[in-house]
Structures are given as C-alpha cells and as structure tokens.
Design a protein around this motif. Structure first.
Motif, short mmCIF file in Angstrom:
data_model
loop_
_atom_site.label_atom_id
_atom_site.label_comp_id
_atom_site.label_asym_id
_atom_site.label_seq_id
_atom_site.Cartn_x
_atom_site.Cartn_y
_atom_site.Cartn_z
N SER A 29 -5.42 11.24 -14.35
CA SER A 29 -4.09 11.41 -14.93
C SER A 29 -4.20 11.56 -16.44
O SER A 29 -5.10 11.01 -17.07
N ASN A 30 -3.26 12.30 -16.99
CA ASN A 30 -3.16 12.52 -18.44
C ASN A 30 -4.36 13.24 -19.05
O ASN A 30 -4.59 13.14 -20.24
N HIS A 31 -5.12 13.98 -18.25
CA HIS A 31 -6.21 14.80 -18.76
C HIS A 31 -6.01 16.22 -18.25
O HIS A 31 -5.51 16.44 -17.16
N PHE A 32 -6.41 17.17 -19.04
CA PHE A 32 -6.29 18.57 -18.66
C PHE A 32 -7.68 19.18 -18.63
O PHE A 32 -8.39 19.16 -19.63
N ARG A 33 -8.06 19.68 -17.45
CA ARG A 33 -9.39 20.28 -17.31
C ARG A 33 -9.44 21.18 -16.09
O ARG A 33 -8.61 21.08 -15.19
N PHE A 34 -10.44 22.04 -16.10
CA PHE A 34 -10.75 22.82 -14.91
C PHE A 34 -11.50 21.91 -13.93
O PHE A 34 -12.08 20.89 -14.33
N ALA A 35 -11.52 22.30 -12.67
CA ALA A 35 -12.31 21.57 -11.67
C ALA A 35 -13.78 21.57 -12.08
O ALA A 35 -14.25 22.51 -12.74
N ASN A 36 -14.50 20.55 -11.69
CA ASN A 36 -15.91 20.41 -12.09
C ASN A 36 -16.80 21.56 -11.63
O ASN A 36 -17.83 21.81 -12.25
N VAL A 37 -16.45 22.24 -10.56
CA VAL A 37 -17.29 23.33 -10.06
C VAL A 37 -17.09 24.62 -10.83
O VAL A 37 -17.80 25.60 -10.59
#
Length: 151
Positions: A29-37
């Motif tokens: 929650s409260n983080h913005f990122r692409f999926a790890n793959v």
C-alpha cells in the motif's frame, strides 16, 4: 472481456490475476511500481498478441500509461492494482513505457523495451550451464555482440 480505447485497454481477465499471483507479487500500500516481473531491457511478446503491463499503487489512484504516441489513464482497484493491455506491436524497438501516478505525483519508466518472440524455458538441467563454461566460450561471447536484440 476487454474494453479498448486508443489502442490501450483495461484488462478484466480473471486469469491475469492468477498469473500475477503465481509470481508471488505482493501489493504494497502507498507505493507505486510496476510488477516485479517487468523491467527495463525486457522483451515483450510481439503482435499479434497484446502485452499486459501491470503494477501496484494506492487504492483508486489514477495511472496514466504512455507508450509511443498512445496515452491511456486507468484507475487502480481497491487493492491498488492497475493493468493495461498494450496494442499488438510488431517486432522491434527499443521503446519506453511510462506510467504516471496522480496520487503519488511520480513517473516510473521501463526503458529499452523490445517486442519480439518470448520463450519460457524450464525444467532442463542444462539451463543452469553458463556460456563461459562451454566449448569455445570466448568466441561465442564475442559473437553475441552481433545480436544486441537477444536478451
């Protein structure tokens, strides 16, 4: 079903969630990122398939994805997941794929992305063998410089 607009679409595929879960991705929650793959220097499947870009952010955040001249805004679900189908793209590149989070006021970019044929390999004992330990390794490693689009 998939809703399409300007070549990009919002994924509503129940199997997409299953495939994401199989990679052990946890929503923060409260983080913005692409999926790890997903990452810079990757290869995505070329046309006629559509590549899916997904990631995580805060609940109901508005994410704007830019790919070439296309730009699409989607809203993350209550778990903070967002997903977009890219249009079928012929083999080539490199491309940049950017996603902007309105809530976090930050942009994340996948750089040097190629489209081509993607092969998933598993279960072969020789897959663990490094090229440097093969016969004529020095020549093979030098020859690899002639194929910059192989990842």
């Amino acid at each position: 079903t998939t809703a399409r607009s300007h070549g990009l679409g919002k994924t509503k595929d129940p199997f997409a969630s299953l495939s994401r879960a199989s990679f052990g991705i946890v929503t923060a929650s409260n983080h913005f990122r692409f999926a790890n793959v997903l990452g810079s220097n990757m290869v995505l499947q070329r046309a006629p398939s559509s590549a899916v870009i997904w990631g995580f952010t805060s609940a109901h955040d508005r994410i704007t994805v830019t790919f070439g001249t296309l730009r699409e805004t989607v809203q993350a679900n209550v778990q903070g997941e967002f997903s977009i189908d890219l249009p079928p793209t012929p083999a080539g590149g490199p491309y940049d794929i950017s996603a902007y989070s309105a809530k976090h006021d930050v942009t994340r970019t996948l750089e040097n992305v190629l489209f081509g044929d993607v092969f998933m390999c598993a279960g072969q004992s020789n897959m663990a063998q490094a090229v440097r330990s093969t016969f004529d390794a020095t020549a093979e490693i030098e020859a690899a410089n002639n194929y910059s689009n192989i990842r």
